[in-house]
Write a protein that holds these residues in place. Structure first.
Motif, mmCIF file in Angstrom:
data_model
loop_
_atom_site.group_PDB
_atom_site.id
_atom_site.type_symbol
_atom_site.label_atom_id
_atom_site.label_comp_id
_atom_site.label_asym_id
_atom_site.label_seq_id
_atom_site.Cartn_x
_atom_site.Cartn_y
_atom_site.Cartn_z
ATOM 1 N N GLU A 83 1.367 8.997 -5.971
ATOM 2 C CA GLU A 83 0.792 8.415 -7.180
ATOM 3 C C GLU A 83 1.914 8.154 -8.180
ATOM 4 O O GLU A 83 3.062 8.581 -7.984
ATOM 5 C CB GLU A 83 -0.249 9.373 -7.763
ATOM 6 N N ARG A 84 1.578 7.464 -9.272
ATOM 7 C CA ARG A 84 2.616 7.071 -10.218
ATOM 8 C C ARG A 84 3.411 8.276 -10.718
ATOM 9 O O ARG A 84 4.642 8.219 -10.841
ATOM 10 C CB ARG A 84 1.985 6.332 -11.409
ATOM 11 N N ARG A 85 2.732 9.390 -10.986
ATOM 12 C CA ARG A 85 3.430 10.578 -11.482
ATOM 13 C C ARG A 85 4.413 11.125 -10.453
ATOM 14 O O ARG A 85 5.495 11.605 -10.815
ATOM 15 C CB ARG A 85 2.416 11.656 -11.888
ATOM 16 N N HIS A 86 4.035 11.057 -9.165
ATOM 17 C CA HIS A 86 4.955 11.500 -8.117
ATOM 18 C C HIS A 86 6.189 10.594 -8.061
ATOM 19 O O HIS A 86 7.325 11.076 -7.925
ATOM 20 C CB HIS A 86 4.266 11.488 -6.755
ATOM 21 N N GLY A 142 0.845 -1.188 0.000
ATOM 22 C CA GLY A 142 0.000 0.000 0.000
ATOM 23 C C GLY A 142 0.876 1.231 0.000
ATOM 24 O O GLY A 142 2.009 1.207 0.500
ATOM 25 N N GLY A 143 0.380 2.314 -0.597
ATOM 26 C CA GLY A 143 1.102 3.585 -0.570
ATOM 27 C C GLY A 143 2.006 3.833 -1.752
ATOM 28 O O GLY A 143 2.602 4.906 -1.848
ATOM 29 N N SER A 144 2.146 2.884 -2.655
ATOM 30 C CA SER A 144 2.953 3.079 -3.862
ATOM 31 C C SER A 144 2.022 3.042 -5.071
ATOM 32 O O SER A 144 1.433 2.008 -5.387
ATOM 33 C CB SER A 144 4.038 1.994 -3.987
ATOM 34 N N GLY A 145 1.901 4.203 -5.715
ATOM 35 C CA GLY A 145 0.896 4.373 -6.753
ATOM 36 C C GLY A 145 -0.340 5.071 -6.225
ATOM 37 O O GLY A 145 -1.327 5.239 -6.936
ATOM 38 N N GLU A 146 -0.285 5.497 -4.988
ATOM 39 C CA GLU A 146 -1.388 6.189 -4.327
ATOM 40 C C GLU A 146 -0.812 6.973 -3.150
ATOM 41 O O GLU A 146 0.302 6.704 -2.694
ATOM 42 C CB GLU A 146 -2.425 5.191 -3.813
ATOM 43 N N ILE A 147 -1.573 7.944 -2.670
ATOM 44 C CA ILE A 147 -1.197 8.667 -1.461
ATOM 45 C C ILE A 147 -2.124 8.200 -0.354
ATOM 46 O O ILE A 147 -3.334 8.435 -0.399
ATOM 47 C CB ILE A 147 -1.265 10.185 -1.667
ATOM 48 N N GLY A 148 -1.570 7.519 0.620
ATOM 49 C CA GLY A 148 -2.354 6.948 1.707
ATOM 50 C C GLY A 148 -2.167 5.449 1.784
ATOM 51 O O GLY A 148 -1.555 4.819 0.918
ATOM 52 N N MET A 149 -2.689 4.847 2.866
ATOM 53 C CA MET A 149 -2.709 3.384 3.052
ATOM 54 C C MET A 149 -1.308 2.781 2.948
ATOM 55 O O MET A 149 -1.074 1.812 2.232
ATOM 56 C CB MET A 149 -3.648 2.745 2.029
ATOM 57 N N ASN A 150 -0.363 3.338 3.686
ATOM 58 C CA ASN A 150 1.032 2.908 3.578
ATOM 59 C C ASN A 150 1.286 1.592 4.309
ATOM 60 O O ASN A 150 1.018 1.466 5.509
ATOM 61 C CB ASN A 150 1.936 4.002 4.147
ATOM 62 N N VAL A 151 1.800 0.620 3.566
ATOM 63 C CA VAL A 151 2.212 -0.676 4.112
ATOM 64 C C VAL A 151 3.428 -1.132 3.316
ATOM 65 O O VAL A 151 3.351 -1.279 2.094
ATOM 66 C CB VAL A 151 1.111 -1.748 3.982
ATOM 67 N N ASN A 152 4.542 -1.358 3.999
ATOM 68 C CA ASN A 152 5.764 -1.759 3.313
ATOM 69 C C ASN A 152 6.389 -2.964 4.015
ATOM 70 O O ASN A 152 6.431 -3.021 5.246
ATOM 71 C CB ASN A 152 6.773 -0.609 3.307
ATOM 72 N N LEU A 153 6.876 -3.901 3.214
ATOM 73 C CA LEU A 153 7.536 -5.095 3.743
ATOM 74 C C LEU A 153 9.005 -5.106 3.325
ATOM 75 O O LEU A 153 9.336 -4.719 2.198
ATOM 76 C CB LEU A 153 6.865 -6.360 3.224
ATOM 77 N N TYR A 154 9.843 -5.539 4.234
ATOM 78 C CA TYR A 154 11.239 -5.835 3.928
ATOM 79 C C TYR A 154 11.467 -7.314 4.235
ATOM 80 O O TYR A 154 11.056 -7.806 5.307
ATOM 81 C CB TYR A 154 12.185 -4.981 4.770
ATOM 82 N N GLY A 155 12.092 -8.030 3.290
ATOM 83 C CA GLY A 155 12.330 -9.459 3.465
ATOM 84 C C GLY A 155 13.793 -9.798 3.368
ATOM 85 O O GLY A 155 14.524 -9.239 2.532
ATOM 86 N N CYS A 156 14.229 -10.723 4.228
ATOM 87 C CA CYS A 156 15.637 -11.133 4.217
ATOM 88 C C CYS A 156 15.763 -12.494 4.899
ATOM 89 O O CYS A 156 15.243 -12.688 6.003
ATOM 90 C CB CYS A 156 16.489 -10.091 4.950
ATOM 91 N N ARG A 157 16.414 -13.430 4.207
ATOM 92 C CA ARG A 157 16.734 -14.740 4.762
ATOM 93 C C ARG A 157 15.548 -15.407 5.463
ATOM 94 O O ARG A 157 15.615 -15.819 6.627
ATOM 95 C CB ARG A 157 17.934 -14.617 5.709
#
Length: 549
Positions: A392-395, A14-29
């Motif tokens: 958003e995508r343009r940003h 969430g939050g990539s391609g839109e403004i709001g609803m931010n959710v980000n994952l980082y994965g490792c091992r």
């Protein structure tokens, strides 16, 4: 791809391609961490819906690998989904004191405070989660305790900015520690994952102290009438500003809106807003002389149930606005809310209330970095990779271009569900994970594209027709065909319209035997919709009920 290997991955849900609803994952091992868990508000295309939540089905299927949810700050687009989704994740939450206070209240309201572990991390504190070591880095924003995260991994360090700005004169917190940021850059940064909201703004965001000066000027010259200032409830610095302005102009500060009261209570509990003057209750304000009041109100975005909308409509139980009163919009219009804001402002104007906004006075500054601030941050951090988010995508595309002009070697633009390998090797998209939107419909969570929501959109667009037909034991049509229409634009001609629909349905029933029930229902729908189309140009949702007598 569900399990990260010997690599470092970044995956926004969430939050990539839109403004709001931010959710980000980082994965490792083989393990994941989540940064932020936000929501956003519904657009008109989702009738009956107020809140939109991220679809976390990808990480829910891998919940045993999720080590924790780390929150950067307390805005709804970063913590708002926690009461609805955190319990299903089964992972502990980590936040600094003010943000934790807001989260705790949300969990208590939902009866989840005993089910979702919440750990308080001190300002500037550090936590270790599997192969990740995270440190909070204080940055200014429009809420106390805005933070970046410095994420140490076996493959390098990531600087996740969160929401931020540069403010050399903040009213709450300290100015950015430039030396600390330069030192982080000196030690080497693999990737900067950063806020793109104001990438098109050629000017810096500005200081909250300048807003205080602007509000002091505007309110100080008013000697009559109430002054209502509507602002984002979470902006505790703005509340502090209004307290100082009230004291300087001889007015009493009043809070109108439960979310404002909540922010003040949480802020005071963790040591903020200690200089706020004594507040006047709404009940006392109702009887006070108008020129003695400075009212902080919710409702910047035209929310119909917010305090400002009720004042504008004359339905607020305590505050009655009159000619000579003034409403100051100490906020910005969020795209998509223009019509709602306009409705409230028109209602205010009809009451003879003067309206002041950022276009006519310096009464608001953004909490997000303009281009000069982004350029400064890249100069300090000097990452190898730029990953633009929160836009958003343009940003995001423009942020990537800006990063390259700042000397960043690689820039990858994500969209929700994009799996980006940050290391080893060059950064790039390696897979796509399921990502989407859920809606909160009353107390039920549904996919935004569910059959329920698709049907509701059809109902909102074309209305509903119900055809009821009765058959005897010999499968012969009995009596008249009954037709009910709701939301179909026929008005005074409804009787004739319904009669023609009934005739069309009856004609089908004479041709298609009841033994072919599915065909009968489908053909009746087609015939009735054809009538509706000829009368209205619309194709209402049509339901056929067959009764066996």
């Amino acid at each position: 791809m569900t399990v990260p290997g010997d690599e470092l991955l970044f995956l926004p849900l969430g939050g990539s391609g839109e403004i709001g609803m931010n959710v980000n994952l980082y994965g490792c091992r083989g393990q994941w961490i989540m940064v932020d868990l936000g929501m956003t508000f519904a657009e008109p295309g989702l009738p009956g819906i107020e809140l939109i939540l991220p679809d976390l089905s990808f990480i829910e299927a891998e919940r045993e690998r999720l080590l924790g949810v780390v929150l950067t700050h307390g805005h709804e687009d970063h913590i708002g989904a926690i009461p609805y989704l955190a319990a299903d994740l089964g992972a502990p939450l980590y936040a600094t004191p003010f943000t934790a206070g807001l989260i705790r209240r949300k969990l208590e309201e939902e009866g989840l405070h005993k089910d979702v572990p919440l750990h308080i991390v001190p300002l500037g504190g550090q936590l270790d989660l599997g192969p990740f070591s995270l440190r909070y880095i204080a940055l200014a924003h429009s809420i106390p305790e805005g933070n970046a995260l410095l994420i140490e991994t076996p493959f390098g360090r990531v600087f996740h900015t969160g929401d931020w700005k540069l403010d050399d004169r903040p009213l709450i917190g300290d100015p950015v520690n430039e030396a600390e940021l330069k030192a982080i850059g000196d030690q080497g940064v693999l990737a900067l994952v950063g806020d793109s909201t104001n990438v098109f703004n050629p000017e810096p965001s500005g200081s909250e102290s300048a807003v205080r000066d602007g509000l002091m000027e505007v309110i100080g010259r008013r000697t009559t009438g109430r002054v209502v200032v509507t602002t984002f409830a979470s902006n505790a610095s703005r509340i502090q500003t209004l307290g100082e302005v009230a004291r300087a102009t001889g007015r009493r500060l009043v809070l109108a809106g439960r979310s404002l009261e909540r922010i003040v209570a949480v802020g005071r509990a963790v040591g903020y807003l200690s200089r706020l003057p004594e507040l006047m209750s709404l009940e006392a304000a109702a009887a006070a002389r108008p020129e003695t009041l400075l009212i902080a109100s919710t409702g910047t975005q035209g929310e119909p149930q917010a305090a400002l909308a009720r004042m504008a409509e004359g339905t607020h139980p305590h505050i009655r606005l009159e000619p000579g009163d003034c409403v100051i919009y100490s906020s910005k219009n969020i795209p998509g809310n223009e019509m709602a804001i306009g409705r409230v402002q028109n209602a205010l104007a009809a009451r003879g209330v003067e309206i002041i906004s950022g276009s006519s006075a310096h009464v608001h500054v953004s909490g997000h970095p303009g281009r000069p601030e982004l350029e400064a941050m890249y100069g300090w951090i000097r990452p190898r990779i730029a990953i633009p988010v929160h836009g958003e995508r343009r940003h995001l595309e423009e942020h990537a271009r800006l990063a390259r002009t700042c000397g960043v070697a690689e820039a990858v633009v994500p969209m929700n569900g994009t799996v980006i390998r940050l290391a080893p090797g060059p950064a790039g998209i390696v897979a796509h994970a399921p990502a989407g939107r859920l809606v909160l419909d009353g107390e039920v969570i549904l996919p935004a594209d569910s059959a329920t929501m698709n049907m509701r959109r059809k109902l909102a667009w074309g209305g509903l027709i119900v055809v009821t037909m009765a058959f005897d034991r010999r499968d012969r049509l009995v009596g008249e065909v009954m037709v009910l229409a709701r939301g179909v634009p026929v008005e005074e001609e409804a009787e004739d319209f319904l009669a023609e629909c009934a005739e069309a349905a009856e004609a089908v029933a004479r041709k298609v035997p009841l033994s072919e029930r599915r065909r009968l229902e489908d053909d009746v729908k087609v015939a009735v919709r054809r009538v509706a189309r000829s009368w209205t140009g619309k194709k209402p949702l049509t339901d056929v009920q067959i009764l066996n007598l």
